[in-house]
Write a protein that holds these residues in place. Sequence first.
Motif, PDB file in Angstrom:
ATOM      1  N   ALA A   1       0.837  -1.205   0.000  1.00 24.02           N
ATOM      2  CA  ALA A   1       0.000   0.000   0.000  1.00 24.02           C
ATOM      3  C   ALA A   1       0.873   1.257   0.000  1.00 24.02           C
ATOM      4  O   ALA A   1       0.587   2.210  -0.732  1.00 24.02           O
ATOM      5  CB  ALA A   1      -0.923   0.000   1.206  1.00 24.02           C
ATOM      6  N   GLU A   2       1.937   1.247   0.802  1.00 24.18           N
ATOM      7  CA  GLU A   2       2.836   2.394   0.837  1.00 24.18           C
ATOM      8  C   GLU A   2       3.535   2.561  -0.513  1.00 24.18           C
ATOM      9  O   GLU A   2       3.709   3.676  -1.000  1.00 24.18           O
ATOM     10  CB  GLU A   2       3.886   2.243   1.943  1.00 24.18           C
ATOM     11  CG  GLU A   2       3.324   2.375   3.345  1.00 24.18           C
ATOM     12  CD  GLU A   2       2.757   1.080   3.880  1.00 24.18           C
ATOM     13  OE1 GLU A   2       2.987   0.005   3.274  1.00 24.18           O
ATOM     14  OE2 GLU A   2       2.047   1.127   4.892  1.00 24.18           O
ATOM     15  N   TYR A   3       3.942   1.456  -1.114  1.00 21.76           N
ATOM     16  CA  TYR A   3       4.610   1.500  -2.413  1.00 21.76           C
ATOM     17  C   TYR A   3       3.653   2.057  -3.477  1.00 21.76           C
ATOM     18  O   TYR A   3       4.041   2.893  -4.291  1.00 21.76           O
ATOM     19  CB  TYR A   3       5.091   0.107  -2.802  1.00 21.76           C
ATOM     20  CG  TYR A   3       5.798   0.057  -4.140  1.00 21.76           C
ATOM     21  CD1 TYR A   3       7.089   0.555  -4.280  1.00 21.76           C
ATOM     22  CD2 TYR A   3       5.165  -0.470  -5.262  1.00 21.76           C
ATOM     23  CE1 TYR A   3       7.741   0.515  -5.506  1.00 21.76           C
ATOM     24  CE2 TYR A   3       5.803  -0.503  -6.488  1.00 21.76           C
ATOM     25  CZ  TYR A   3       7.088  -0.014  -6.604  1.00 21.76           C
ATOM     26  OH  TYR A   3       7.713  -0.039  -7.814  1.00 21.76           O
ATOM     27  N   ALA A   4       2.404   1.590  -3.449  1.00 24.55           N
ATOM     28  CA  ALA A   4       1.410   2.076  -4.423  1.00 24.55           C
ATOM     29  C   ALA A   4       1.160   3.573  -4.240  1.00 24.55           C
ATOM     30  O   ALA A   4       1.059   4.318  -5.217  1.00 24.55           O
ATOM     31  CB  ALA A   4       0.114   1.298  -4.279  1.00 24.55           C
ATOM     32  N   ALA A   5       1.080   4.031  -2.988  1.00 21.32           N
ATOM     33  CA  ALA A   5       0.866   5.458  -2.727  1.00 21.32           C
ATOM     34  C   ALA A   5       2.056   6.280  -3.218  1.00 21.32           C
ATOM     35  O   ALA A   5       1.885   7.368  -3.787  1.00 21.32           O
ATOM     36  CB  ALA A   5       0.640   5.687  -1.238  1.00 21.32           C
TER      37      ALA A   5
ATOM     38  N   ILE B   1       3.680   9.579 -10.114  1.00 23.30           N
ATOM     39  CA  ILE B   1       3.004   9.708 -11.399  1.00 23.30           C
ATOM     40  C   ILE B   1       2.173  10.980 -11.453  1.00 23.30           C
ATOM     41  O   ILE B   1       2.180  11.698 -12.456  1.00 23.30           O
ATOM     42  CB  ILE B   1       2.141   8.457 -11.689  1.00 23.30           C
ATOM     43  CG1 ILE B   1       3.066   7.261 -11.936  1.00 23.30           C
ATOM     44  CG2 ILE B   1       1.221   8.682 -12.875  1.00 23.30           C
ATOM     45  CD1 ILE B   1       2.367   5.935 -12.006  1.00 23.30           C
ATOM     46  N   SER B   2       1.477  11.293 -10.367  1.00 22.17           N
ATOM     47  CA  SER B   2       0.656  12.505 -10.377  1.00 22.17           C
ATOM     48  C   SER B   2       1.523  13.767 -10.369  1.00 22.17           C
ATOM     49  O   SER B   2       1.072  14.828 -10.775  1.00 22.17           O
ATOM     50  CB  SER B   2      -0.308  12.520  -9.195  1.00 22.17           C
ATOM     51  OG  SER B   2       0.397  12.564  -7.981  1.00 22.17           O
ATOM     52  N   GLY B   3       2.772  13.652  -9.932  1.00 25.89           N
ATOM     53  CA  GLY B   3       3.671  14.789  -9.919  1.00 25.89           C
ATOM     54  C   GLY B   3       4.344  15.061 -11.257  1.00 25.89           C
ATOM     55  O   GLY B   3       5.016  16.077 -11.425  1.00 25.89           O
ATOM     56  N   LEU B   4       4.166  14.176 -12.215  1.00 24.91           N
ATOM     57  CA  LEU B   4       4.775  14.378 -13.538  1.00 24.91           C
ATOM     58  C   LEU B   4       4.070  15.506 -14.276  1.00 24.91           C
ATOM     59  O   LEU B   4       2.861  15.653 -14.211  1.00 24.91           O
ATOM     60  CB  LEU B   4       4.679  13.095 -14.369  1.00 24.91           C
ATOM     61  CG  LEU B   4       5.511  11.907 -13.906  1.00 24.91           C
ATOM     62  CD1 LEU B   4       5.215  10.695 -14.775  1.00 24.91           C
ATOM     63  CD2 LEU B   4       6.986  12.235 -13.947  1.00 24.91           C
ATOM     64  N   ASP B   5       4.859  16.285 -14.987  1.00 27.03           N
ATOM     65  CA  ASP B   5       4.293  17.368 -15.787  1.00 27.03           C
ATOM     66  C   ASP B   5       4.361  16.942 -17.253  1.00 27.03           C
ATOM     67  O   ASP B   5       5.408  17.046 -17.894  1.00 27.03           O
ATOM     68  CB  ASP B   5       5.075  18.670 -15.564  1.00 27.03           C
ATOM     69  CG  ASP B   5       4.476  19.827 -16.330  1.00 27.03           C
ATOM     70  OD1 ASP B   5       3.243  19.820 -16.565  1.00 27.03           O
ATOM     71  OD2 ASP B   5       5.238  20.734 -16.702  1.00 27.03           O
ATOM     72  N   ILE B   6       3.254  16.447 -17.767  1.00 28.77           N
ATOM     73  CA  ILE B   6       3.192  15.975 -19.148  1.00 28.77           C
ATOM     74  C   ILE B   6       2.350  16.970 -19.946  1.00 28.77           C
ATOM     75  O   ILE B   6       1.154  17.108 -19.701  1.00 28.77           O
ATOM     76  CB  ILE B   6       2.573  14.563 -19.229  1.00 28.77           C
ATOM     77  CG1 ILE B   6       3.392  13.596 -18.374  1.00 28.77           C
ATOM     78  CG2 ILE B   6       2.483  14.089 -20.676  1.00 28.77           C
ATOM     79  CD1 ILE B   6       2.781  12.225 -18.223  1.00 28.77           C
ATOM     80  N   PRO B   7       2.972  17.664 -20.880  1.00 36.91           N
ATOM     81  CA  PRO B   7       2.205  18.647 -21.658  1.00 36.91           C
ATOM     82  C   PRO B   7       1.220  17.936 -22.598  1.00 36.91           C
ATOM     83  O   PRO B   7       1.500  16.846 -23.098  1.00 36.91           O
ATOM     84  CB  PRO B   7       3.281  19.402 -22.441  1.00 36.91           C
ATOM     85  CG  PRO B   7       4.441  18.469 -22.500  1.00 36.91           C
ATOM     86  CD  PRO B   7       4.373  17.613 -21.277  1.00 36.91           C
ATOM     87  N   PRO B   8       0.067  18.547 -22.824  1.00 40.45           N
ATOM     88  CA  PRO B   8      -0.906  17.929 -23.726  1.00 40.45           C
ATOM     89  C   PRO B   8      -0.421  17.969 -25.176  1.00 40.45           C
ATOM     90  O   PRO B   8       0.385  18.825 -25.556  1.00 40.45           O
ATOM     91  CB  PRO B   8      -2.163  18.782 -23.541  1.00 40.45           C
ATOM     92  CG  PRO B   8      -1.664  20.086 -23.021  1.00 40.45           C
ATOM     93  CD  PRO B   8      -0.407  19.801 -22.259  1.00 40.45           C
ATOM     94  N   LEU B   9      -0.923  17.050 -25.981  1.00 43.16           N
ATOM     95  CA  LEU B   9      -0.592  17.033 -27.413  1.00 43.16           C
ATOM     96  C   LEU B   9      -1.240  18.228 -28.104  1.00 43.16           C
ATOM     97  O   LEU B   9      -2.361  18.618 -27.781  1.00 43.16           O
ATOM     98  CB  LEU B   9      -1.101  15.749 -28.052  1.00 43.16           C
ATOM     99  CG  LEU B   9      -0.356  14.457 -27.730  1.00 43.16           C
ATOM    100  CD1 LEU B   9      -1.054  13.274 -28.397  1.00 43.16           C
ATOM    101  CD2 LEU B   9       1.073  14.532 -28.209  1.00 43.16           C
ATOM    102  N   LYS B  10      -0.522  18.771 -29.054  1.00 42.55           N
ATOM    103  CA  LYS B  10      -1.095  19.851 -29.847  1.00 42.55           C
ATOM    104  C   LYS B  10      -1.975  19.232 -30.918  1.00 42.55           C
ATOM    105  O   LYS B  10      -1.809  18.065 -31.278  1.00 42.55           O
ATOM    106  CB  LYS B  10       0.021  20.685 -30.489  1.00 42.55           C
ATOM    107  CG  LYS B  10       0.884  21.378 -29.481  1.00 42.55           C
ATOM    108  CD  LYS B  10       2.011  22.126 -30.125  1.00 42.55           C
ATOM    109  CE  LYS B  10       2.892  22.735 -29.058  1.00 42.55           C
ATOM    110  NZ  LYS B  10       4.146  23.237 -29.600  1.00 42.55           N
TER     111      LYS B  10
END
Length: 128
Positions: free
Chosen positions: A100-104, A110-119
């Motif tokens: 559970a700790e590993y999953a969190a 993953i939620s901290g990644l900044d992935i720009p949207p596709l144009k």
Amino acid sequence: MESKRQQKFSRQIQKDLSEIFQKEMRSSFGNAFITITEVKVSPDLAIARLYLSFMLTNDKAGLLHDIKEKSKQIRSILANKIRHQVRIIPELEFFLDETAEYAAKMDALISGLDIPPLKEGEKIELDD
């Protein structure tokens, strides 16, 4: 690969030990919520490895240590519950389940990644 007998025995131990931790011994561990996430039993049914998850506690290592110290008492209570159903009361080995700790942690990464949207009209290129 566990046999059906091992799987059935594992489920029985998990059910009975869950009741022991939640009802009979809850106050012994500072009212921490203890969940048995997995039980693995040896082929001869003599050893049961129990993976535990804790909630409502800050000192997980200390709580695991307390449980290990009281393992004979826990085994005795388990023996009283299942003595008419089994021939062997297994030795209990307790381990901390950190899934559970590993999953969190992975979720936070993953939620901290900044992935720009596709144009518009842009395609994703995959390397083969």
